[in-house]
Design a protein around this motif. Structure first.
Motif, mmCIF file in Angstrom:
data_model
loop_
_atom_site.group_PDB
_atom_site.id
_atom_site.type_symbol
_atom_site.label_atom_id
_atom_site.label_comp_id
_atom_site.label_asym_id
_atom_site.label_seq_id
_atom_site.Cartn_x
_atom_site.Cartn_y
_atom_site.Cartn_z
ATOM 1 N N GLU A 143 0.827 -1.210 0.000
ATOM 2 C CA GLU A 143 0.000 0.000 0.000
ATOM 3 C C GLU A 143 0.859 1.257 0.000
ATOM 4 O O GLU A 143 0.586 2.209 -0.739
ATOM 5 C CB GLU A 143 -0.927 -0.002 1.215
ATOM 6 C CG GLU A 143 -1.805 1.232 1.346
ATOM 7 C CD GLU A 143 -2.833 1.369 0.227
ATOM 8 O OE1 GLU A 143 -3.373 2.478 0.060
ATOM 9 O OE2 GLU A 143 -3.099 0.369 -0.471
ATOM 10 N N LEU A 144 1.906 1.271 0.813
ATOM 11 C CA LEU A 144 2.798 2.437 0.841
ATOM 12 C C LEU A 144 3.468 2.641 -0.515
ATOM 13 O O LEU A 144 3.595 3.773 -0.996
ATOM 14 C CB LEU A 144 3.848 2.258 1.935
ATOM 15 C CG LEU A 144 3.344 2.376 3.379
ATOM 16 C CD1 LEU A 144 4.419 1.920 4.361
ATOM 17 C CD2 LEU A 144 2.918 3.815 3.692
ATOM 18 N N GLN A 145 3.893 1.554 -1.138
ATOM 19 C CA GLN A 145 4.545 1.676 -2.435
ATOM 20 C C GLN A 145 3.569 2.117 -3.517
ATOM 21 O O GLN A 145 3.909 2.924 -4.380
ATOM 22 C CB GLN A 145 5.191 0.348 -2.828
ATOM 23 C CG GLN A 145 5.953 0.420 -4.139
ATOM 24 C CD GLN A 145 6.932 -0.723 -4.287
ATOM 25 O OE1 GLN A 145 8.042 -0.685 -3.786
ATOM 26 N NE2 GLN A 145 6.493 -1.762 -4.959
ATOM 27 N N ASN A 146 2.339 1.612 -3.469
ATOM 28 C CA ASN A 146 1.334 2.031 -4.441
ATOM 29 C C ASN A 146 1.028 3.517 -4.318
ATOM 30 O O ASN A 146 0.882 4.218 -5.327
ATOM 31 C CB ASN A 146 0.046 1.225 -4.260
ATOM 32 C CG ASN A 146 0.190 -0.215 -4.728
ATOM 33 O OD1 ASN A 146 1.102 -0.548 -5.484
ATOM 34 N ND2 ASN A 146 -0.707 -1.074 -4.288
ATOM 35 N N ARG A 147 0.968 3.994 -3.099
ATOM 36 C CA ARG A 147 0.696 5.416 -2.896
ATOM 37 C C ARG A 147 1.857 6.268 -3.399
ATOM 38 O O ARG A 147 1.644 7.321 -4.009
ATOM 39 C CB ARG A 147 0.445 5.700 -1.416
ATOM 40 C CG ARG A 147 -0.865 5.119 -0.919
ATOM 41 C CD ARG A 147 -1.167 5.536 0.488
ATOM 42 N NE ARG A 147 -2.475 5.073 0.898
ATOM 43 C CZ ARG A 147 -3.238 5.659 1.800
ATOM 44 N NH1 ARG A 147 -2.800 6.762 2.401
ATOM 45 N NH2 ARG A 147 -4.405 5.186 2.113
ATOM 46 N N MET A 148 3.057 5.808 -3.141
ATOM 47 C CA MET A 148 4.222 6.522 -3.638
ATOM 48 C C MET A 148 4.195 6.571 -5.165
ATOM 49 O O MET A 148 4.448 7.614 -5.765
ATOM 50 C CB MET A 148 5.504 5.841 -3.156
ATOM 51 C CG MET A 148 6.776 6.503 -3.644
ATOM 52 S SD MET A 148 8.258 5.655 -3.034
ATOM 53 C CE MET A 148 9.549 6.579 -3.872
ATOM 54 N N GLY A 149 3.857 5.446 -5.787
ATOM 55 C CA GLY A 149 3.786 5.409 -7.240
ATOM 56 C C GLY A 149 2.729 6.340 -7.796
ATOM 57 O O GLY A 149 2.952 7.014 -8.816
ATOM 58 N N ASP A 150 1.581 6.413 -7.132
ATOM 59 C CA ASP A 150 0.515 7.320 -7.576
ATOM 60 C C ASP A 150 0.974 8.772 -7.508
ATOM 61 O O ASP A 150 0.722 9.566 -8.433
ATOM 62 C CB ASP A 150 -0.733 7.138 -6.711
ATOM 63 C CG ASP A 150 -1.432 5.801 -6.964
ATOM 64 O OD1 ASP A 150 -1.166 5.177 -8.010
ATOM 65 O OD2 ASP A 150 -2.232 5.388 -6.104
ATOM 66 N N GLU A 151 1.647 9.134 -6.429
ATOM 67 C CA GLU A 151 2.132 10.506 -6.282
ATOM 68 C C GLU A 151 3.176 10.840 -7.343
ATOM 69 O O GLU A 151 3.195 11.950 -7.886
ATOM 70 C CB GLU A 151 2.706 10.712 -4.882
ATOM 71 C CG GLU A 151 1.656 10.686 -3.781
ATOM 72 C CD GLU A 151 2.276 10.805 -2.405
ATOM 73 O OE1 GLU A 151 3.487 11.088 -2.322
ATOM 74 O OE2 GLU A 151 1.549 10.624 -1.405
#
Length: 220
Positions: free
Chosen positions: A58-66
């Motif tokens: 989840e943390l990595q997905n959010r980073m990727g979205d940003e």
């Protein structure tokens, strides 16, 4: 429990997990520690995230979205301003999510945790250099291989945090530490630029840096 309550709880869990992963490392951090840091009972944490792998994903997905949102902005403003924003954004993101890069070996047996899109980061940097050259920012009296320059600049910024930890013994990175990394980056780039472009880039850095310096990294 309302949707708002669930969202707030998830955010607390993610913030606590990122802080602990950054500080202690992925392998050394337990779900019980994350629950305590988030002010929750262990059962409440595992209701939202049953495993550490799901937290990292989840943390990595959010980073990727940003990152994707930020990249989409790079065709909207002056290339000099876009370049500075890219550089500072990339270094800030690397710092705030440093465990994702530092602890890659610990994720080796976790196929659900994908590698960061480093190739995309390099291409974004190269794209801005191409724009800068097209707009006449580079010197015309020397040959510039933009692929080589982009790769060298990317390496300088990507491994700056590793340098701080391994050569200077710094684990708690400050804005001043990040800004020193920017100066190393600029030391490689500026000689390729004409005088006018150098001044523009340095001015943009000062203006943008003054804003970012006011931001808090306490929760990173």
């Amino acid at each position: 429990m309302s949707t708002t309550d669930r969202t707030t709880t998830r955010e607390r869990i993610l913030q606590a997990s990122r802080t602990l992963f950054n500080k202690k490392g992925y392998a050394a951090t337990t779900l019980a520690e994350i629950a305590k840091a988030a002010g929750l009972a262990p059962g409440n944490l595992t209701y939202h995230f049953p495993t550490k792998v799901q937290l990292v994903t989840e943390l990595q997905n959010r980073m990727g979205d940003e990152v994707r949102v930020q990249r989409a902005r790079y065709q909207q403003g002056p290339v000099v301003q876009d370049y500075v924003e890219l550089l500072l954004f990339a270094m800030r993101h690397a710092y705030e999510n440093r465990f994702l890069l530092r602890d890659r070996a610990q994720f080796a047996n976790e196929p659900a945790i994908a590698a960061p899109d480093m190739a995309g980061d390099l291409e974004a940097l190269h794209g801005l250099l191409v724009r800068a050259q097209a707009e006449g920012l580079f010197r015309r009296d020397i040959h510039v291989d933009l692929r080589v320059v982009a790769r060298a600049l990317w390496i300088t910024s990507r491994y700056w945090l590793d340098h701080l930890r391994e050569f200077e013994g710094i684990d708690e990175v400050t804005w001043d530490d990040l800004e020193r990394g920017v100066q190393h980056h600029f030391a490689m780039l500026l000689p390729y630029l004409n005088k006018s472009a150098q001044k523009e880039l340095e001015t943009a850095l000062l203006q943008t840096s003054a804003f970012h310096q006011r931001q808090s990294y306490a929760n990173a």
